[in-house]
Design a protein around this motif. Sequence first.
Motif, PDB file in Angstrom:
ATOM      1  N   UNK A  34      -2.443  10.686 -20.760  1.00 46.35           N
ATOM      2  CA  UNK A  34      -2.104  11.967 -20.139  1.00 46.35           C
ATOM      3  C   UNK A  34      -2.344  11.906 -18.630  1.00 46.35           C
ATOM      4  N   UNK A  35      -3.504  11.361 -18.251  1.00 48.29           N
ATOM      5  CA  UNK A  35      -3.832  11.252 -16.833  1.00 48.29           C
ATOM      6  C   UNK A  35      -2.823  10.401 -16.076  1.00 48.29           C
ATOM      7  N   UNK A  36      -2.555   9.237 -16.616  1.00 50.89           N
ATOM      8  CA  UNK A  36      -1.679   8.301 -15.913  1.00 50.89           C
ATOM      9  C   UNK A  36      -0.258   8.825 -15.845  1.00 50.89           C
ATOM     10  N   UNK A  37       0.152   9.551 -16.893  1.00 52.71           N
ATOM     11  CA  UNK A  37       1.499  10.125 -16.842  1.00 52.71           C
ATOM     12  C   UNK A  37       1.591  11.130 -15.705  1.00 52.71           C
ATOM     13  N   UNK A  38       0.580  12.008 -15.633  1.00 53.29           N
ATOM     14  CA  UNK A  38       0.611  13.011 -14.569  1.00 53.29           C
ATOM     15  C   UNK A  38       0.566  12.360 -13.198  1.00 53.29           C
ATOM     16  N   UNK A  39      -0.273  11.340 -13.094  1.00 50.77           N
ATOM     17  CA  UNK A  39      -0.456  10.713 -11.787  1.00 50.77           C
ATOM     18  C   UNK A  39       0.712   9.816 -11.389  1.00 50.77           C
ATOM     19  N   UNK A  40       1.205   9.025 -12.356  1.00 49.29           N
ATOM     20  CA  UNK A  40       2.106   7.931 -11.982  1.00 49.29           C
ATOM     21  C   UNK A  40       3.582   8.207 -12.202  1.00 49.29           C
ATOM     22  N   UNK A  41       3.902   9.054 -13.177  1.00 49.00           N
ATOM     23  CA  UNK A  41       5.323   9.270 -13.424  1.00 49.00           C
ATOM     24  C   UNK A  41       6.047   9.872 -12.224  1.00 49.00           C
ATOM     25  N   UNK A  42       5.390  10.775 -11.497  1.00 53.16           N
ATOM     26  CA  UNK A  42       6.071  11.294 -10.292  1.00 53.16           C
ATOM     27  C   UNK A  42       6.391  10.184  -9.281  1.00 53.16           C
ATOM     28  N   UNK A  43       5.692   9.065  -9.398  1.00 52.55           N
ATOM     29  CA  UNK A  43       5.964   7.959  -8.470  1.00 52.55           C
ATOM     30  C   UNK A  43       7.021   7.016  -9.040  1.00 52.55           C
ATOM     31  N   UNK A  44       7.617   7.429 -10.170  1.00 56.70           N
ATOM     32  CA  UNK A  44       8.684   6.621 -10.752  1.00 56.70           C
ATOM     33  C   UNK A  44       8.175   5.456 -11.578  1.00 56.70           C
ATOM     34  N   UNK A  77       0.800  -1.224   0.000  1.00 54.17           N
ATOM     35  CA  UNK A  77       0.000   0.000   0.000  1.00 54.17           C
ATOM     36  C   UNK A  77       0.830   1.270   0.000  1.00 54.17           C
ATOM     37  N   UNK A  78       2.130   1.149  -0.300  1.00 50.44           N
ATOM     38  CA  UNK A  78       2.930   2.375  -0.292  1.00 50.44           C
ATOM     39  C   UNK A  78       2.625   3.240  -1.501  1.00 50.44           C
ATOM     40  N   UNK A  79       2.681   2.611  -2.673  1.00 48.51           N
ATOM     41  CA  UNK A  79       2.394   3.366  -3.889  1.00 48.51           C
ATOM     42  C   UNK A  79       0.984   3.949  -3.871  1.00 48.51           C
ATOM     43  N   UNK A  80      -0.032   3.127  -3.570  1.00 51.21           N
ATOM     44  CA  UNK A  80      -1.378   3.696  -3.540  1.00 51.21           C
ATOM     45  C   UNK A  80      -1.488   4.883  -2.585  1.00 51.21           C
ATOM     46  N   UNK A  91      -2.575   8.653  -3.562  1.00 47.75           N
ATOM     47  CA  UNK A  91      -3.742   9.339  -3.016  1.00 47.75           C
ATOM     48  C   UNK A  91      -3.368  10.693  -2.419  1.00 47.75           C
ATOM     49  N   UNK A  92      -2.159  10.730  -1.815  1.00 45.85           N
ATOM     50  CA  UNK A  92      -1.739  11.990  -1.202  1.00 45.85           C
ATOM     51  C   UNK A  92      -1.567  13.107  -2.232  1.00 45.85           C
ATOM     52  N   UNK A  93      -1.056  12.729  -3.401  1.00 42.80           N
ATOM     53  CA  UNK A  93      -0.794  13.775  -4.404  1.00 42.80           C
ATOM     54  C   UNK A  93      -1.999  14.052  -5.291  1.00 42.80           C
ATOM     55  N   UNK A  94      -3.114  13.339  -5.049  1.00 41.91           N
ATOM     56  CA  UNK A  94      -4.237  13.387  -5.983  1.00 41.91           C
ATOM     57  C   UNK A  94      -4.999  14.717  -5.961  1.00 41.91           C
ATOM     58  N   UNK A  95      -5.077  15.334  -4.804  1.00 36.65           N
ATOM     59  CA  UNK A  95      -5.772  16.621  -4.762  1.00 36.65           C
ATOM     60  C   UNK A  95      -7.250  16.497  -4.400  1.00 36.65           C
ATOM     61  N   UNK A 146     -14.174   6.400 -12.357  1.00 37.90           N
ATOM     62  CA  UNK A 146     -13.666   5.035 -12.473  1.00 37.90           C
ATOM     63  C   UNK A 146     -12.156   5.013 -12.721  1.00 37.90           C
ATOM     64  N   UNK A 147     -11.667   6.074 -13.363  1.00 37.41           N
ATOM     65  CA  UNK A 147     -10.253   6.066 -13.743  1.00 37.41           C
ATOM     66  C   UNK A 147      -9.335   5.999 -12.528  1.00 37.41           C
ATOM     67  N   UNK A 148      -9.671   6.748 -11.495  1.00 41.30           N
ATOM     68  CA  UNK A 148      -8.842   6.730 -10.291  1.00 41.30           C
ATOM     69  C   UNK A 148      -8.822   5.330  -9.687  1.00 41.30           C
ATOM     70  N   UNK A 149      -9.970   4.697  -9.724  1.00 42.16           N
ATOM     71  CA  UNK A 149     -10.061   3.339  -9.187  1.00 42.16           C
ATOM     72  C   UNK A 149      -9.149   2.408  -9.987  1.00 42.16           C
ATOM     73  N   UNK A 150      -9.177   2.592 -11.306  1.00 43.25           N
ATOM     74  CA  UNK A 150      -8.312   1.776 -12.166  1.00 43.25           C
ATOM     75  C   UNK A 150      -6.852   2.025 -11.826  1.00 43.25           C
ATOM     76  N   UNK A 151      -6.517   3.294 -11.588  1.00 44.94           N
ATOM     77  CA  UNK A 151      -5.127   3.636 -11.276  1.00 44.94           C
ATOM     78  C   UNK A 151      -4.692   2.949  -9.986  1.00 44.94           C
ATOM     79  N   UNK A 152      -5.576   2.920  -9.020  1.00 47.28           N
ATOM     80  CA  UNK A 152      -5.226   2.275  -7.750  1.00 47.28           C
ATOM     81  C   UNK A 152      -5.004   0.773  -7.927  1.00 47.28           C
TER      82      UNK A 152
END
Length: 693
Positions: A336-346, A256-259, A263-267, A303-309
């Motif tokens: 575009x969404x996933x890049x913004x959300x996930x790339x900062x997490x490496x 649960x570290x990545x999730x 969530x913290x950076x999600x806004x 639904x997209x956020x759920x998919x990302x998690x």
Amino acid sequence: MVSCLDDLPITELKGVGEKVAEKLKRLNIVSVADMLFHLPFRHEDRSTLLPIGALQPGQASLFEGRIELAEVVFRGRRSMLLRLSDDTGFINIRFFHFSNSQKQMFKRGQWLRCYGDVRSAGNGAGLGVVHPEYQLITLAQRGQFEKGLLAVYPVTEGVNQTTIRKLLAQAFHLLQQGARVRELLPEALSIDKGFPSLIDSLQQLHYPETMPSEDVSETPAFKRLITEELLAHHLSLSRLKAGLQTYPAPCFKSKELLPQRFLQQLGFSLTAAQQRVVAEISGDLALNQPMQRLLQGDVGSGKTVVAALAALSAIEAGYQVALMAPTELLAEQHLANFKTWLEPLGIKVACLLGRHKGKENELTLDDIRLGGSDIVIGTQALFQQKVEFCKLGLVIIDEQHRFGVQQRLALRDKGLLGGMQPHQLVMTATPIPRTLAMLGYADLDLSIIDELPPGRTAVTTSVLSVVKRQLIIERIKQGVADGRQVYWVCTLVEESEVLQCQAAEVAAELLRSCLPELNIGLVHGRMKAEEKQAMMTSFKAHAMHILVATTVIEVGVDVPNASLMIIENAERLGLAQLHQLRGRVGRGQRASHCVLMYKGPLSENANERLSIMRETTDGFKIAQKDMQLRGPGELLGKRQAGFMRFKVADVERDAVVLESLAEMADETLQHQPQLVEPLIHRWLGNSVEYAQV
Ligand code: ADP
Ligand code: MG
């Protein structure tokens, strides 16, 4: 010899050679038992022979008469006219189609027995029947006929009513002599529901003693067959699901570290409904059997956020994720969404689209194969042979209604590596009435997001005639002055993309001339994907006020500041599509508005569609209405419809049966698994093949 009619080929009946057998196959009749399941759609009362003088207009009746007059007349159309009498009165019989041999047979003095709809010929011309069923009889045969109810069956070219009736008579004769048809409903269930035996049910449906009422589906005999059929469909899907679970899946016991970091950076924080479905999904992913879950949530429910998690759980456990979207536009938006959300997490996000070619694409493919990419987002291109994953652990399919069962299965196979199977999450915004979902998606577990993110204001909808276009232009001006962005959607009923794009171009020109001070963009299906994407990005960045679009924006597009939508030719669209389109607005803080523009006069059906859109934004209510207006098969999409072609059941009418279906299926699987195969075979026959893929 006692035989089982389920195993007896129809060719064993008298009069069925290879030719007839071939034709019967078109009616799905292969065995003698299939013949018994070929039910009549109605009965005709042939028990009372009426004197001609007693015939009443508006009633289907049986009568006999002598030909008094036979002539070919030309009154507007060439026709054969007979005048019959039986000493109580006269009646006119007319044939518009007739052969020479018929002309020969219809001689003065010949007696006929007729059955048909009696009509009043008007202006005192007496009664008449057009194209009755008839039989030549002798004087001695008058009144000598088999009395009773006559069943009327679906027929096919080369197999008429008489053939079917004769074959059924033979089949029932075999039953009388002790032949059987297999009882496939578990006995306990049959008793519990008070159903008659299968043979009695069939007997009652083919040869009822009294004229069946309109509501024949309410009789225990019919209910028995409905139950059997629905159970068969349900079981076939359960079997599909079991088949999907033959291989184990990797368990993602997420730390649960990545999730959490995500969530913290999600806004924003997840809604309660999102949290609930996330928990359901995590629960599945922690098991070593493949998840098969349908995530249903109305447009904009998040639904997209759920998919990302879900993706993060897989990635954290060292697996890859594939996310498939139905259109390039939507895939790019996810990217575009996933890049913004996930790339900062490496996390490394890759993209595969049909148009990607050449060296760069090769590099992407290498990267996927070698495990360099963590998540791959794409369209159907993800199915291509050359796409190989290193360690695919989760497949996410967005907007499932655009894909079929087969595509779902194909992607699963991509991940079959070392005897492991990826988990699958299927997402759809197409609201499906619960009972229908239970059947149509019985191979999937269901999670529902039944809540929209906070701060959304309902979209108000108005319906306006195209004549009021000027009013709409004013409204746009006003909206833009308030800082709103506007979608102008062009639709055409013809599936021609060229025409649709032309219409959009024309609309854009027209708007540019009425609103020269505004920035107006255009996006349609014939533009290059990069152009489309650039247009969307610039609209999203508020670089333009109005986006004229074809229905390419139907799925998934997300521009929260767009709060006014005009849909042209709304009367031509189905409810599901209107609902999808309208879901593009109402995504921001601001009250949104949707204008359904139509060109009159409206058909009753179109009027009803537009009214329901005006009355509600509740996807489930809309789906319910859609099912009423269009029928369930349509609603599940063409591919799913294969499962939904019923012989006796009607998903809407028989909703009550659906309620207890899951329970019945469990019961059967547990206690009488030997019935499953024959049940599926009886009711789904050939159509089952692809369910086994
Ligand atoms: P859909 O279910 O139609 O795919 P999306 O996932 O595109 O919906 O979400 C629609 C919009 O709502 C997006 O802009 C998304 O970021 C936003 N969103 C999702 N969940 C929440 C939430 N819990 N609070 C606020 N906004 C949210
Ligand atoms: Mg979506």
